[in-house]
Motif scaffolding. Structure first.
Motif, mmCIF file in Angstrom:
data_model
loop_
_atom_site.group_PDB
_atom_site.id
_atom_site.type_symbol
_atom_site.label_atom_id
_atom_site.label_comp_id
_atom_site.label_asym_id
_atom_site.label_seq_id
_atom_site.Cartn_x
_atom_site.Cartn_y
_atom_site.Cartn_z
ATOM 1 N N ILE A 43 -1.899 -2.293 2.316
ATOM 2 C CA ILE A 43 -1.484 -1.426 1.202
ATOM 3 C C ILE A 43 -1.103 -0.052 1.748
ATOM 4 N N ILE A 44 -1.991 0.467 2.599
ATOM 5 C CA ILE A 44 -1.752 1.802 3.156
ATOM 6 C C ILE A 44 -0.498 1.800 4.014
ATOM 7 N N LYS A 45 -0.319 0.735 4.795
ATOM 8 C CA LYS A 45 0.870 0.663 5.642
ATOM 9 C C LYS A 45 2.145 0.708 4.801
ATOM 10 N N THR A 46 2.203 -0.120 3.782
ATOM 11 C CA THR A 46 3.399 -0.190 2.940
ATOM 12 C C THR A 46 3.639 1.120 2.197
ATOM 13 N N ALA A 47 2.578 1.622 1.572
ATOM 14 C CA ALA A 47 2.715 2.853 0.785
ATOM 15 C C ALA A 47 3.067 4.032 1.682
ATOM 16 N N PHE A 48 2.358 4.163 2.787
ATOM 17 C CA PHE A 48 2.576 5.312 3.654
ATOM 18 C C PHE A 48 3.952 5.264 4.304
ATOM 19 N N SER A 49 4.345 4.101 4.814
ATOM 20 C CA SER A 49 5.646 3.996 5.478
ATOM 21 C C SER A 49 6.781 4.291 4.509
ATOM 22 N N SER A 50 6.653 3.796 3.264
ATOM 23 C CA SER A 50 7.695 4.036 2.261
ATOM 24 C C SER A 50 7.839 5.528 1.978
ATOM 25 N N PHE A 51 6.713 6.206 1.924
ATOM 26 C CA PHE A 51 6.710 7.641 1.642
ATOM 27 C C PHE A 51 7.083 8.461 2.876
ATOM 28 N N TRP A 52 6.606 8.032 4.049
ATOM 29 C CA TRP A 52 6.657 8.861 5.232
ATOM 30 C C TRP A 52 8.049 8.988 5.825
#
Length: 473
Positions: free
Chosen positions: A261-270
């Motif tokens: 979850i963190i990978k997907t959310a963070f990468s999309s935002f980052w």
């Protein structure tokens, strides 16, 4: 700082809710499907989901690099789609011509050629979906991006449940859910953004396509190797282990997806945020704090999953005891998500400098230990060996990305990360076996990992006291 968290929350909302749906789906599927049936579906999912990464030829990443330099967004996305769609049509033809051979490889039977045909259509849909979603993401429309990703999860889940309700009890539940659940939602996306897909008046911009191609070509080679890396474990399990082991491994991947979850959310935002920060010339301390903070969040989730490994094992094994063994490996399978997410904060120098050829070396240095570890461990330890090989490979992935980025001048200290990774790896390996008092050992290692990262907590408190010294907008 408020705007920063607002956008992060927006990008995170879809993945978090989607992960809840996926987490609910796992015990439902393991209740109705045997571990062998899940094994067939898991192998199909792993291999099919990797295919589009080869087809993009890195142009998807070139598209994000060009996005803020182009005034005509429709022209840019259509130019970016040109080569991937041509490659996708070639793959489509290959699937149709060799449907029996592909069916036999995936399902040990030539009788499922119709699934191969459906998969060929899914691939073309996935290409269009990828570039439209990138457009939404680069415009930093966080909530819209999240909601679409959530719709995808709902579509896959809903169709799977309908198939179970009408009596289907084999691997096709997962396969049809993946293919048609996504295509149905994609049709809505294509309709909503039909203006971007209106090719009336389109002309081939050779200069732009060539620029994106040469930016993306090294990324394509790297991505091809990366996709091969993500498939190596399943391929070795298919060759040297049982279908039941494949099923346990596939369920382990799904459970580890909670930390994804963190990978997907963070990468999309980052990615859009980092490109904007680069143009605004943000100081390195901002990048370093984000890296340290995401490590702390990942650490917390990792140890929470470890402490609940037995209840999770019981939950997925209510009908088939074979699933109980998943409790031993999902900690190891968290490492691909953890290492990828961390490396997203340290690899920025490669894309900022446009030296994308470094990604080839990153992938080579990653896949070699994966092949060696799988060859040594998977025939002996089965799903445990494959999971440990994946852990080692992705630690190397993080180290290689960080090193080559540092060669471009983008680097900040990695002491907290390296010490934490060592402790967390030890915890994952210990939890791969049935050891007495493992819960207490895990808690002790968790406390130690947090203590190592105390400077991050102290910096967070300092930011709260002196927000004027930090600008995360």
């Amino acid at each position: 700082m408020k705007k920063f968290f607002y956008r992060l929350f927006g990008f995170s909302l879809g993945p978090i809710l989607g992960a809840v749906i996926s987490f609910i789906q796992v015990p439902v599927l393991t209740y109705f499907l045997s571990v062998d049936e899940y094994g067939y579906a898991g192998a199909f999912q792993t291999l099919l989901l990797q295919l589009p990464n080869f087809i993009y030829i890195g142009i998807d990443q070139a598209y994000t690099r060009e996005y803020h330099t182009s005034d005509d967004k429709r022209h840019l996305i259509q130019a970016a789609l040109f080569i991937p769609m041509l490659v996708g049509l070639i793959i489509f033809a290959v699937f149709i011509l060799f449907d029996g051979t592909i069916s036999n490889y995936l399902f040990n039977s030539p009788d499922y050629t119709y699934i191969v045909w459906y998969s060929a259509i899914w691939i073309l849909s996935a290409i269009l979906e990828r570039f439209i979603l990138l457009s939404i993401r680069m415009e930093e429309r966080a909530y819209e991006y999240s909601m679409y990703n959530l719709m995808l999860k709902i579509g896959v889940f809903a169709l799977s449940m309908i198939l179970i309700a009408i009596g289907m009890r084999d691997f096709r539940v997962i396969v049809y859910g993946l293919i048609f659940g996504q295509i149905v939602v994609d049709l809505y996306l294509f309709y909503k953004y039909r203006s971007l897909l209106n090719f009336k008046g389109f002309s081939v911009d050779k200069s732009l396509i060539r620029r994106m191609f040469w930016f993306g070509l090294p990324l394509m080679v790297a991505t091809a190797l990366q996709s091969a890396l993500n498939s190596v474990d399943i391929m070795f399990l298919k060759q040297y282990s049982t279908v039941a082991d494949q099923g346990v491994y596939s369920v382990g991947i799904r459970i580890a997806g909670v930390i994804g979850i963190i990978k997907t959310a963070f990468s999309s935002f980052w990615v859009p945020t980092a490109y904007r920060w680069y143009e605004e010339k943000k100081s390195m301390k901002h990048y370093k704090f984000i890296s340290d903070a995401i490590l702390l969040v990942l650490t917390f989730l990792f140890y929470c999953l470890l402490l609940f490994k037995k209840p999770v094992g019981w939950l997925v094994s209510t009908q088939d005891p074979g699933y109980l063994n998943v409790q031993y490996i999902f900690a190891l399978l968290c490492f691909p998500h953890i290492m990828y997410t961390l490396s997203e904060t340290t690899t920025l120098g490669i894309v900022f400098s446009r030296k994308t050829q470094y990604n080839i070396w990153v992938s080579v240095l990653t896949i070699i230990p994966s092949l060696l570890m799988n060859a040594l461990l998977t025939p002996v330890w089965g799903y445990r060996g494959a999971a440990l090989a994946s852990t080692v490979a992705y630690i190397m992935f993080y180290l290689a990305r960080t090193y080559f980025s540092s060669r471009t001048g983008f680097y900040f200290g990695q002491k907290l990360q390296l010490i934490s990774i060592i402790i967390m790896t030890l915890a994952a390996i210990l939890n791969a076996f049935d050891i007495a008092y493992i819960e207490w050992l895990t808690i002790g290692l968790g406390i130690l990992t947090v203590l190592v990262q105390w400077p991050t907590i102290a910096t967070s408190l300092d930011i709260r006291r002196q927000p004027d010294l930090w600008d995360f907008n």
